[in-house]
Design an enzyme around this catalytic site. Structure first.
Site, PDB file in Angstrom:
ATOM      1  N   LYS A  60       1.326  -1.327  -0.487  1.00  0.00           N
ATOM      2  CA  LYS A  60       0.603   0.081  -0.113  1.00  0.00           C
ATOM      3  C   LYS A  60       0.863   0.926  -0.105  1.00  0.00           C
ATOM      4  O   LYS A  60       1.232   2.527  -0.549  1.00  0.00           O
ATOM      5  CB  LYS A  60      -1.098   0.034   1.083  1.00  0.00           C
ATOM      6  CG  LYS A  60      -2.181  -1.154   1.109  1.00  0.00           C
ATOM      7  CD  LYS A  60      -2.493  -1.225   2.289  1.00  0.00           C
ATOM      8  CE  LYS A  60      -4.097  -2.213   2.069  1.00  0.00           C
ATOM      9  NZ  LYS A  60      -4.877  -2.605   3.695  1.00  0.00           N
ATOM     10  N   HIS A 109      -0.026  -4.905  18.574  1.00  0.00           N
ATOM     11  CA  HIS A 109      -1.353  -6.252  18.613  1.00  0.00           C
ATOM     12  C   HIS A 109      -2.476  -5.777  19.422  1.00  0.00           C
ATOM     13  O   HIS A 109      -2.237  -5.603  20.440  1.00  0.00           O
ATOM     14  CB  HIS A 109      -0.566  -7.532  19.140  1.00  0.00           C
ATOM     15  CG  HIS A 109       0.348  -7.849  17.955  1.00  0.00           C
ATOM     16  ND1 HIS A 109       1.675  -7.552  18.214  1.00  0.00           N
ATOM     17  CD2 HIS A 109       0.314  -9.267  17.186  1.00  0.00           C
ATOM     18  CE1 HIS A 109       2.470  -8.260  17.279  1.00  0.00           C
ATOM     19  NE2 HIS A 109       1.645  -9.395  16.900  1.00  0.00           N
TER      20      HIS A 109
END
Length: 129
Positions: A60, A109
């Site tokens: 991206k 996370h």
């Protein structure tokens, strides 16, 4: 100068399921990444999710969408645990063509998700203020 930014999320559950197929690691992760993931024990799926998110965030940032092979973008870790990305093949050629001098990566996370943020840095003059 910042040449590109990318971000991606991946669910740990998705990776846990994918890791049941022995071919999955070989298809998407470099040998060094595979060794790291397999060394993580109960955190293997979480590490794989972060690695997969980093690969997608890299593409991206590059602005190409996924091109080449995902294992050409390797998420590795320094002795202190800090993540970094190495490139081979098409991915390496693509950053060289864009004059990228550094690939920055940050991971997180939380609640069954892994996120990666990638910044591509390169030379040149800033033309916008």
């Amino acid at each position: 100068m910042i040449l590109g930014v990318g971000i991606d999320l991946c669910t740990v559950d998705r990776m846990e399921e994918s890791l049941k197929d022995g071919r999955f690691l070989n298809r998407f992760f470099s040998p060094d990444e595979q060794a790291y993931i397999l060394s993580r024990g109960v955190f293997a799926a979480s590490s794989a999710a972060a690695g997969f998110a980093a690969k997608e965030a890299f593409f991206k940032a590059l602005g190409t969408g996924i091109a080449g092979e995902l294992y050409e973008v390797s998420l590795l870790h320094r002795e202190n645990g800090a993540p970094y990305i190495t490139l081979t093949g098409w991915a390496r050629a693509a950053v060289q063509a864009r004059d990228v001098s550094h690939v920055h990566v940050s991971l997180t996370h939380e609640m069954g998700l892994a996120a990666a943020f990638v910044v591509l840095e390169g030379g040149g003059e800033c033309t916008a203020y």
